[in-house]
Design an enzyme around this catalytic site. Structure first.
Site, PDB file in Angstrom:
ATOM      1  N   ARG A 157       0.566  -1.414 -11.244  1.00  0.00           N
ATOM      2  CA  ARG A 157       1.933  -1.033 -10.922  1.00  0.00           C
ATOM      3  C   ARG A 157       2.121   0.479 -10.956  1.00  0.00           C
ATOM      4  NH1 ARG A 157       6.009  -2.734  -7.873  1.00  0.00           N
ATOM      5  NH2 ARG A 157       8.034  -2.377  -8.789  1.00  0.00           N
ATOM      6  N   SER A 203       8.257  -3.026   4.669  1.00  0.00           N
ATOM      7  CA  SER A 203       6.892  -3.029   4.155  1.00  0.00           C
ATOM      8  C   SER A 203       6.185  -4.342   4.507  1.00  0.00           C
ATOM      9  CB  SER A 203       6.941  -2.803   2.640  1.00  0.00           C
ATOM     10  OG  SER A 203       5.674  -2.543   2.126  1.00  0.00           O
ATOM     11  N   HIS A 259       8.109   5.638   0.360  1.00  0.00           N
ATOM     12  CA  HIS A 259       8.097   4.260   0.851  1.00  0.00           C
ATOM     13  C   HIS A 259       9.308   3.471   0.336  1.00  0.00           C
ATOM     14  CE1 HIS A 259       6.516   0.642   2.518  1.00  0.00           C
ATOM     15  NE2 HIS A 259       6.257   0.078   1.380  1.00  0.00           N
ATOM     16  N   ASP A 260       9.725   3.794  -0.880  1.00  0.00           N
ATOM     17  CA  ASP A 260      10.880   3.106  -1.478  1.00  0.00           C
ATOM     18  C   ASP A 260      12.182   3.311  -0.703  1.00  0.00           C
ATOM     19  OD1 ASP A 260       9.756   1.703  -3.500  1.00  0.00           O
ATOM     20  OD2 ASP A 260      10.250   3.125  -5.100  1.00  0.00           O
ATOM     21  N   ASP A 314       7.497   8.870   3.688  1.00  0.00           N
ATOM     22  CA  ASP A 314       6.710   7.682   3.336  1.00  0.00           C
ATOM     23  C   ASP A 314       5.264   7.906   3.775  1.00  0.00           C
ATOM     24  OD1 ASP A 314       5.558   5.206   2.987  1.00  0.00           O
ATOM     25  OD2 ASP A 314       7.075   4.101   4.125  1.00  0.00           O
TER      26      ASP A 314
END
Lengths: 198, 380
Positions: free
Chosen positions: B225, B155, B353-354, B320
């Site tokens: 968040r 990222s 994405h994680d 992602d």
């Protein structure tokens, strides 16, 4: 980095056509055997493309640049005329966009090297005469599970090249690792073509 | 084999003070600063086996290992780094560093400005990816690392790896750019701005100088968040984990937490707002937005990458959508056009994405294969 000392005969045939220190793109590069050999023995700068992530991992381990991608989608990652040789080894008969990939190869490279199992090989003809679809070492699938959907013989490939104004620079036909000169479309099981634009 | 066989074990953070002023991309100069970092494994005599791990938005220097025997959480990339792991500390000297502007010990908005004796707060300058890379290069000098065997990041961390290869071509042998992009899209900047607005419009933010007021813009951080978290997961992954599950099994016809996904996001938001600094969040998102190494080359990424001498590995993950495979392909295409050595894998994963923090098997195999190759280069 260790490279294979010897190549499968059909890959060696391709390797013989590659100019030392040239730029090579291998489409459907598998585990990178051809490119690893070419890097070690002909100092080429090369990329492979493969659909299977496990093959990309094996290429990385073999110090071969590999780009994961689907050839059916074209070669968008590559600029025009980036390569001296673009190789498509025993894959064209399994592709949907057969004509497109041939043109894409000659967009990104100066010369296309295409190999495919020759459907006109006498053993295939014999099996058809006996009433069954051909199964052989070069075509080890049954009709219902084969990935090979676009069969052709030498004359068919010649015609495709002619239709697109492409020039066949050289053609070699082999059976069991040996070159066949007499009646190639009958006696040859694997066809090797070097093709350029016009 | 004991369960600790592939852990770096008990680790501790170190600090480095730099009193050479650091000119920043934004035009200001940071007179002095501290970086907090950790190292694992041994630097070899040639100084050639060092790997820098660059962190993403909410990451930090604590990349692997634990601070004590009963420390519940290991470093954020402990699954990747350790003896026998893909980034193998038996072969490599691994460095994790908290970036400037961070909130885990390096100089940032919540640190005391020596000039005033007060927290920097709103006066802390916006720093960029190139600024971080410059600061990291000074840390490398301090550690005796002339050239990194590899710079690795996911990222925003991947952006630093790419920037390293461009800014210090002689100091990076390999750059691993994972789940990243050569610049953010409008959609990505938009997500960042919503997160920033959530923080900035929280009355407890006090224009960034909330430290003196004894407040924390918790609500803003929490929203930021929660939003971010949604974009780090995939629709499929979220569906698989939470679906439409209800906490109590039936509708309550009200606005309290009912669906498990609501509960999960609120929990993540609350936890985050307890420890993360609001100004750091703003700064990190701005660093993301500004990242565009091609900008100095008339928007030509190929020209920007021309100076790099590193070999590259680029990886993306199918689910992602925050940093989609198409964005990684842009990087790959430019690297190929620039004639650089590059491999690219598009890993099948439901983790969104994680996924760059997860252990999908082809991903771990890829990292292992690449880094074994780097280990051979270093040993040769």
């Amino acid at each position: 980095m260790s490279a294979p000392a010897s190549l499968r005969p059909d890959l060696q045939m391709i390797a013989d056509w590659v100019t030392p220190r040239s730029r090579v793109l291998d489409l459907g590069c598998g585990e990178g055997d051809l490119l690893a050999w070419l890097q070690a023995h002909k100092q080429v700068s090369a990329y492979g493309v493969d659909f299977d992530v496990n093959n990309v991992v094996r290429c990385v381990a073999a110090n071969v640049n590999a780009i994961q991608g689907d050839l059916e989608a074209g070669l968008a990652e590559f600029e025009d005329q980036r390569f001296d040789h673009v190789v498509l080894s025993q894959t064209i008969q399994a592709m949907h966009n057969t004509e497109q990939i041939l043109l894409e190869m000659l967009r990104v490279g100066r010369e296309a090297i295409v190999t495919f199992p020759n459907f006109g090989y006498w053993e295939n003809r014999w099996q058809i005469l006996k009433g069954r679809m051909p199964v052989s070492d070069d075509m080890p699938y049954q009709w219902y599970n084969t990935p090979n959907i676009h069969w052709c013989m030498l004359g068919d490939f010649d015609a495709l090249c002619a239709k697109n104004g492409l020039r066949v620079v050289e053609r070699v036909v082999m059976t069991g690792g040996r070159r066949v000169h007499f009646l190639p479309n009958l006696r040859g099981s694997l066809a090797f073509y070097r093709v350029t634009r016009g | 084999m004991s369960s600790n066989a592939s852990s770096v074990g008990i680790v501790s953070a170190q600090r480095a003070l730099f009193d050479t002023p650091l000119p920043l991309a934004g035009g200001t100069v940071l007179p002095s600063y501290e970086l907090v970092f950790e190292t694992y494994g041994q630097l070899n005599a040639a100084g050639s086996n060092a790997i820098l791990i660059c962190h993403a938005l909410s990451g930090h220097h604590h990349v692997a290992g634990r601070y004590s025997e009963d420390d519940k959480a290991a470093g954020w990339w402990d699954n990747m780094i350790g003896p026998g792991k893909p980034i193998d500390t038996n072969h490599f000297f691994v460095v994790g560093v908290n970036n400037l502007g961070g909130c885990h010990g390096s100089t940032g908005p919540s640190s005391i400005d020596p000039a005033t004796g007060q927290p920097w707060g709103s006066r802390f300058p916006v720093v960029t990816v190139p600024d971080w890379v410059t600061a990291q290069a000074r840390l490398a000098d301090r550690l005796g690392v002339a050239r990194w065997a590899a710079v690795i990041g996911g990222s925003l961390g991947g952006m630093q790896a790419l920037q390293w290869a461009i800014n210090y071509p002689d100091r990076v042998a390999n750059a691993l750019v994972i789940a990243s992009a050569p610049k953010l899209s409008a959609q990505n900047i938009a997500f960042n701005d919503v997160a920033r607005q959530a923080i900035i419009t929280d009355p407890d933010f006090c224009g960034g100088d909330f430290y003196a007021q004894g407040t924390i813009p918790r609500r803003g951080l929490r929203l930021a968040r929660m939003l971010g978290h949604i974009t780090y997961l995939s629709d499929d992954g979220m569906g698989e984990k939470f679906g439409r599950m209800l906490r109590s099994g039936e509708y309550k016809f009200g606005y309290d937490v009912e669906f498990e996904i609501e509960s999960y996001l609120r929990y993540q938001g609350d936890k985050f707002s307890d420890y993360f600094d609001a100004n750091t969040y703003l700064l990190m998102t701005k660093a993301l937005d500004y990242f565009d190494p091609a900008k100095d080359y008339d928007g030509d990424l190929v020209a920007a990458l021309q100076r790099a001498t590193a070999s590259f590995m680029v990886a993306s993950f199918t689910s992602d959508w925050r940093f989609s495979p198409e964005r990684s392909r842009e990087t790959v295409k430019a690297l190929i056009a620039a004639g650089k050595r590059v491999s690219y894998a598009e890993i099948e994963s439901v983790h969104g994405h994680d996924a760059f923090l997860m252990t999908d098997e082809p991903y771990m195999n890829l990292m292992r294969a690449y880094l074994q190759r780097v280990a051979k280069e270093v040993a040769a």
